[in-house]
Design a protein around this motif. Structure first.
Motif, PDB file in Angstrom:
ATOM      1  N   VAL B  24      72.212 -10.858  25.221  1.00 20.15           N
ATOM      2  CA  VAL B  24      72.450  -9.909  26.320  1.00 20.15           C
ATOM      3  C   VAL B  24      72.991 -10.647  27.541  1.00 20.15           C
ATOM      4  O   VAL B  24      73.927 -10.179  28.204  1.00 20.15           O
ATOM      5  N   LEU B  70      78.942  -1.098  27.124  1.00 20.04           N
ATOM      6  CA  LEU B  70      77.667  -1.778  26.869  1.00 20.04           C
ATOM      7  C   LEU B  70      77.610  -3.113  27.594  1.00 20.04           C
ATOM      8  O   LEU B  70      76.578  -3.498  28.150  1.00 20.04           O
ATOM      9  N   TRP B 227      73.136   1.653  30.660  1.00 19.18           N
ATOM     10  CA  TRP B 227      72.682   2.069  29.331  1.00 19.18           C
ATOM     11  C   TRP B 227      71.989   3.424  29.377  1.00 19.18           C
ATOM     12  O   TRP B 227      72.172   4.258  28.487  1.00 19.18           O
ATOM     13  N   ALA B 251      70.633  -1.256  22.370  1.00 22.66           N
ATOM     14  CA  ALA B 251      70.801  -2.357  23.325  1.00 22.66           C
ATOM     15  C   ALA B 251      69.553  -2.508  24.195  1.00 22.66           C
ATOM     16  O   ALA B 251      69.031  -3.618  24.372  1.00 22.66           O
TER      17      ALA B 251
END
Lengths: 316, 280
Positions: B24, B70, B227, B251
């Motif tokens: 991430v 994302l 998100w 995610a």
């Protein structure tokens, strides 16, 4: 015991008072003009002044606070600007959705977590334990509104067992009303169950290592008897504490989950009230929610006094 | 404390957590410099495409590339996480140390305040602030940060109380070391481990809170991707394009899972007796 409870009642009053002051300070005294936010930048000074007067923003803050609390004590929460209805009535209408939702989620979480936590503790390090720990890690990481969307996807869209949202009023058909709460309650229960499983497991492991467990087994008490009579009873203390602390998050989660399922509860009303800048509604709902949390923690403290199996002298 | 090898890589919790979190951070850091497609452009012609070689995760209702969204979302989540945890540490830890080292009225009042904040999860505080100032990411950050200050104050006080009971603290006091010196030289290093573990947990909780707030429209504002907001958009298409709801949720889950595992791994490695608070 009585003096313990009396002290708790005084604390309860203090906490409620402090919560109301906090809510009031944020909404009523912080710099920033709600009237300006409500009307936008193009508002005329006259319109602003009129709205400020209607919102009661022109009066002295101390008087406004006393007025609010005085009204609360006799059940008057003011009038909603958006609905043109008494706030107390709006909240009462929504409580019949939010309270059953929170209670159901709480019950599901406890019924899942306590047996799973005990099971994992008795099989420490084994495959069952690892599976429970892994599942609770994943449960902790899934945001409740995503889980809600996935539940809708599977049970409402693919299997068509439930509606994708909405609520049938209780007096119309109570069975359908209950049914419309099942998916939301599951969504809300997931993270609570995950946390409680971890706490139950840790607390049970603590108790399982104690001498009196071995003594009880040596005296011939069955495994299940020890688990229910000794381990569970002693492990309930830390579990109850966490349940109380977690309740605030259950309430906050309900606000989000109600919005996923379009349930006409307090949380949905709250978010709609922000869009409409309906300050009286926001102020009173938030205080109600904080009041719930404080009351539940008071109840946990009271239950503590009853379920604590340790002798009084050794209590902290 | 005797120096020892932590062998972090051999701990599965830590290793899995580090990989997930690292992915991430990498995605978010990369998004500062580039994304496969711009995220502020609308391309109605290519809207709601299924995953393909050109768009690995497909496109959303405005034709924006989901993978790019994302990545930008990861960047926003990371910024919000670092800011809210940073504010919590910088204000909360000294508050907790002070409450431990100077018991009295001030300490009592601040402890009560901390308890009070625990009754107001970030989502409710954010709603209160949004009611006055209107929704926005600053409000969300402020609300999460206030909650973090309370958590770090509580944890720092607990850790400090443990250290302050040791005899070397009385020795340091006896030779006339000033309190600030004791706080920096003895209390802080001993509390560092628990604060680090707590920071990882709070980071995870900040991600969840921000996602929830953005879902409600009270966090990151469009067109800036987040998100939570992506999930809100996906929900409106759930009957026709259900897969849109998968990637943003996954995610969030994988990042939070990674942070939680990282926190657990750190705790086991540093000191398994560390008592962190986990409120969700």
């Amino acid at each position: 015991m009585l003096s313990y409870l009396a002290r708790r009642v005084i604390n309860l009053g203090g906490a409620l008072l402090a919560a109301s002051i906090l809510v009031f300070l944020i909404l009523g005294v912080l710099p920033g003009d709600p009237a300006e936010v409500m009307l936008g930048v193009g508002a005329t000074p006259e319109a602003l002044a009129a709205l400020r007067a209607e919102l009661g923003l022109t009066a002295n803050p101390v008087l406004r606070y006393v007025d609010w609390i005085g009204g609360l004590l006799v059940g008057d929460m003011g009038t909603s600007l958006a609905y043109r209805a008494p706030v107390a009535e709006l909240i009462a209408e929504r409580l019949v959705v939010t309270v059953p939702l929170a209670v159901a989620a709480f019950a599901i979480a406890v019924l899942l977590a306590v047996p799973l936590g005990l099971f994992a503790a008795t099989r420490r390090g084994g495959p069952g334990d690892v599976a429970v720990i892994g599942a609770s890690q994943v449960g902790l990481a899934i945001p409740n509104f995503w889980f809600a969307i996935l539940l809708i996807l599977v049970f409402a869209i693919h299997l068509r067992w439930f509606a994708a949202g909405g609520f049938t009023p209780w007096d119309e058909n109570w069975a359908l009303a209950l049914k419309s709460l099942i998916l939301p309650a599951l969504a809300l229960a997931l993270s609570e169950a995950a946390i409680l499983t971890r706490v139950t497991r840790a607390a049970a492991l603590d108790v399982l290592g104690q001498d009196f467990i071995r003594t009880a087994r040596a005296k011939g008490v069955s495994r299940l008897g020890v688990l229910l009579g000794h381990v569970l009873r002693n492990a309930l203390l830390p579990v109850a504490t966490i349940m109380g602390l977690q309740f605030a998050f259950l309430v906050a989660g309900a606000v989000v989950v109600e919005n996923v399922f379009y349930l006409p509860g307090l949380g949905r009303l709250l978010v709609q009230a922000i869009d409409q800048r309906d300050l009286a509604v926001v102020q009173n709902i938030i205080l109600c929610l904080a009041g719930f949390v404080v009351l539940v923690n008071f109840a946990v403290d009271a239950v503590y006094a009853v379920i604590d199996p340790r002798p009084k002298e050794s209590r902290r | 404390m005797r120096p020892r090898r932590l062998n972090l890589a051999r701990r599965p919790n830590f290793a899995i957590g580090a990989v997930l979190t690292g992915l991430v951070i990498l995605a978010g850091a990369a998004a500062v410099f580039f994304t496969p497609y711009p995220v502020d452009g609308v391309a109605i012609g290519s809207r709601l495409q299924a995953p393909s070689a050109a768009h690995w995760l497909g496109t959303d209702m405005l034709g924006r590339d989901m993978l790019s969204m994302l990545m930008k979302g990861a960047q926003n989540a990371l910024i919000i996480g670092f800011v809210t945890v940073g504010i919590g540490l910088v204000f909360g830890a000294p508050l907790g140390f002070l409450a431990a080292m100077r018991p009295g009225l001030w300490s009592d009042v601040s402890l009560r305040a901390v308890d009070l904040v625990f009754a107001f999860p970030a989502i409710l505080t954010a709603i209160l602030i949004a009611a006055v100032y209107g929704p926005g990411v600053i409000n969300a950050v402020l609300a999460i940060a206030i909650f973090n200050i309370a958590v770090f104050a509580r944890v720092a006080r607990g850790a400090a109380l443990q250290v302050l009971g040791q005899s070397y603290i009385r020795a340091a006091e006896a030779i006339g070391r000033p309190p600030l010196d004791i706080a920096l030289r003895h209390v802080l290093p001993n509390a560092a481990a628990v604060l680090l573990v707590q920071a990882t947990i709070q980071f995870a909780i900040a991600i969840l809170a921000e996602a929830g707030l953005s879902y409600l429209g009270l966090g990151v504002q469009p067109p800036d991707p987040s998100w939570g907001k992506m999930l809100k958009d996906a929900q409106t298409l759930i009957f026709t394009h259900p897969y849109q709801a998968v990637a943003p949720g996954a995610a969030i889950m994988l990042f939070v899972l990674g942070l939680n595992l990282l926190g657990d791994g750190l705790r086991d490695a540093l000191d398994p007796r560390i008592h962190a608070i986990r409120l969700l």
